[in-house]
Design an enzyme around this catalytic site. Structure first.
Site, PDB file in Angstrom:
ATOM      1  CB  CYS A  76      -1.045   0.150   1.264  1.00 21.16           C
ATOM      2  SG  CYS A  76      -2.329   1.309   1.044  1.00 21.16           S
ATOM      3  CG  HIS A 180      -4.042  -3.558   2.571  1.00 18.23           C
ATOM      4  ND1 HIS A 180      -3.058  -3.141   3.386  1.00 18.23           N
ATOM      5  CD2 HIS A 180      -4.698  -2.419   1.910  1.00 18.23           C
ATOM      6  CE1 HIS A 180      -2.982  -1.859   3.488  1.00 18.23           C
ATOM      7  NE2 HIS A 180      -3.863  -1.226   2.571  1.00 18.23           N
ATOM      8  CD  GLU A 182      -1.906  -6.179   4.879  1.00 18.38           C
ATOM      9  OE1 GLU A 182      -1.686  -6.545   3.753  1.00 18.38           O
ATOM     10  OE2 GLU A 182      -1.990  -5.154   5.199  1.00 18.38           O
TER      11      GLU A 182
END
Lengths: 198, 251
Positions: A76, A180, A182
């Site tokens: 990001c 993202h 994650e």
């Protein structure tokens, strides 16, 4: 050992949690020796690019990051500050990726921030191991108001309204995802696993 | 294009899911982490956990629960309930929440929106508005619709956006719990005046209702609780039917 660069830039917890889920060893650090010694380095980032650059400069880690030869992943805003420059705060960035970071234009059909799940495409561009077992058209999670332009380092694209932008970038040992991983479910976990296995 | 999102909402009291959930094979009904993981595996795009505890002890339990959720779930989640200061928001961010939702406290102190957005970014701040149609004007309410405020929905939503809210979660108190469909026209009007995403909540009773609010209602996401919890609509079936209706959803 994976080093997560700690430069006081938002919440790093989700990256730590993702590595925990994969059973990876990691350390949150701003110590140049630890970062140089790490097998992999992650540069996370949430919030404002100009602030992130200022915080990173304050750590004195910029020459260290630029000298790394092992795989580095920017996520990001971490990716954004690895680009040439950003319109957010009109800041000059690290210049690792040949991309500029611009604000999404106002578009009634494409709200800003670009928030939610969107598809990544053209994953064959870089023939990159980061996308092993990740099909083109996979949905990943984005949250951002500024986007990296397309460039020779683009290894994945995404469309928001009329705008086609770089969803991921790669230059030599440097990788970046605007989304993202994650927070991108099982596909995101696969991408992180691929990075860890590079 | 960015996909329309489906968001199950779980109410938590003292660290446990309050409403029973009708998943086959789940033994520990009430375990928020397990419920969240199930929904995530079934294809939910995000999750919302609302703390309906009123006690200090309960709040601490909730923050501990948020840590467990963050460790175990790999999709974004929002937490809400009892957040009235920047410190409350910070504590939940540190616990691993991706977003916080504020409602009554934002109405009492609109500066709270600005403060949280300035510190952690707009993507972290969802402003929830519970509104009622009073003689043709949508007015915001607090305390589950019991207390009427002097804030008109559209004006308040615009102010929240201008102060840095990243999303608006509007619940029509006239539709909530009815299972008769969402307030589609109001969502469409709200979506047109805002540049940030709108999450629709209140009134889902069947798949067509969700199709309607995501198409005619122009909402960016649909939130629902009981239809998912009681197994009336399974998320994989819902996603398939939304796709069939021409709505862009994550598969």
């Amino acid at each position: 050992m994976i080093a997560i660069i700690d430069y006081k830039c938002g919440n790093l917890r989700s990256v730590e949690n993702a590595l925990d889920r994969l059973g990876c060893e990691y350390k949150l650090t701003a110590d140049p020796a630890e970062i140089i010694a790490a097998d992999k380095v992650i540069l996370p980032g949430v919030g404002n690019a100009a602030e992130a650059m200022a915080n990173l400069e304050a750590t004195g880690l910029i020459p260290v990051i630029k000298s790394l030869r092992r795989p580095v992943l920017g996520i990001c805003v971490g990716l954004q500050i690895m680009c040439r420059d950003s319109e957010e705060g009109n800041v000059k960035c690290l210049g690792i990726f040949d991309s500029h970071v611009r604000r999404f234009p106002a578009d009634p059909e494409a709200k800003v921030p670009h928030m939610g799940w969107n598809q990544i495409g053209n994953l064959n561009l870089g023939k990159c191991k980061l996308f092993n077992d990740v099909p083109s058209g996979s949905f990943v999670y984005f949250v951002h108001s500024y986007y990296p332009t397309l460039c020779q380092d683009t290894i994945a694209t995404c469309r928001h309204g009329q705008m086609l932008f770089s969803a991921a970038l790669k230059y030599e040992n440097y990788y970046g995802t605007q989304f993202h991983p994650e927070k991108s479910g099982d596909i995101g976990e696969q991408i992180i696993r691929n990075f860890v296995n590079l | 294009m960015v996909a329309k999102r489906i968001i199950p909402c779980l109410d938590i009291r003292d660290g446990q899911v309050v409403k029973g959930i009708n998943f086959l094979g789940v033994k520990e009904v009430g375990d928020a982490v397990e419920m969240g993981r199930r929904y995530s595996q079934e294809g939910a795009d995000e999750l919302v956990f609302l703390d309906i505890t009123a006690t200090f002890e309960g709040r601490k339990t909730f923050a501990q629960l948020v840590e467990k959720i963050a460790l175990n779930i790999n999709i974004p989640f929002t937490v809400g309930g009892g957040i009235s200061t920047l410190e409350d928001a910070s504590r939940l961010l540190d616990a691993g929440a991706d977003k916080i939702s504020i409602n009554s406290s934002a109405i009492a102190n609109p500066q709270l929106i600005s403060d949280i957005a300035a510190k952690y970014g707009s993507q972290f701040v969802v402003v929830a508005i519970d509104a009622k149609n009073i003689d043709g004007t949508w007015m915001a309410t607090t305390h589950g619709g019991r207390n009427l405020t002097d804030r008109e929905l559209f004006t308040w939503a615009r102010e929240a956006q201008d102060r840095g809210a990243g999303e608006i979660l509007f619940t029509s108190m006239d539709h909530d719990g009815t299972k008769a469909g969402y307030a589609c026209e109001t969502y469409a009007a709200l979506s047109e005046i805002l540049s940030i995403p709108v999450i629709a909540s209140g009134g889902a009773g069947n798949v067509q209702h969700i199709v309607d609010v995501l198409s005619k209602g122009k909402a960016d996401a649909a939130l629902a609780a009981s239809i998912f919890h009681y197994g009336e609509i399974a998320i994989p079936d819902l996603k398939a039917q939304l796709a069939e209706a021409g709505i862009n959803v994550r598969k």
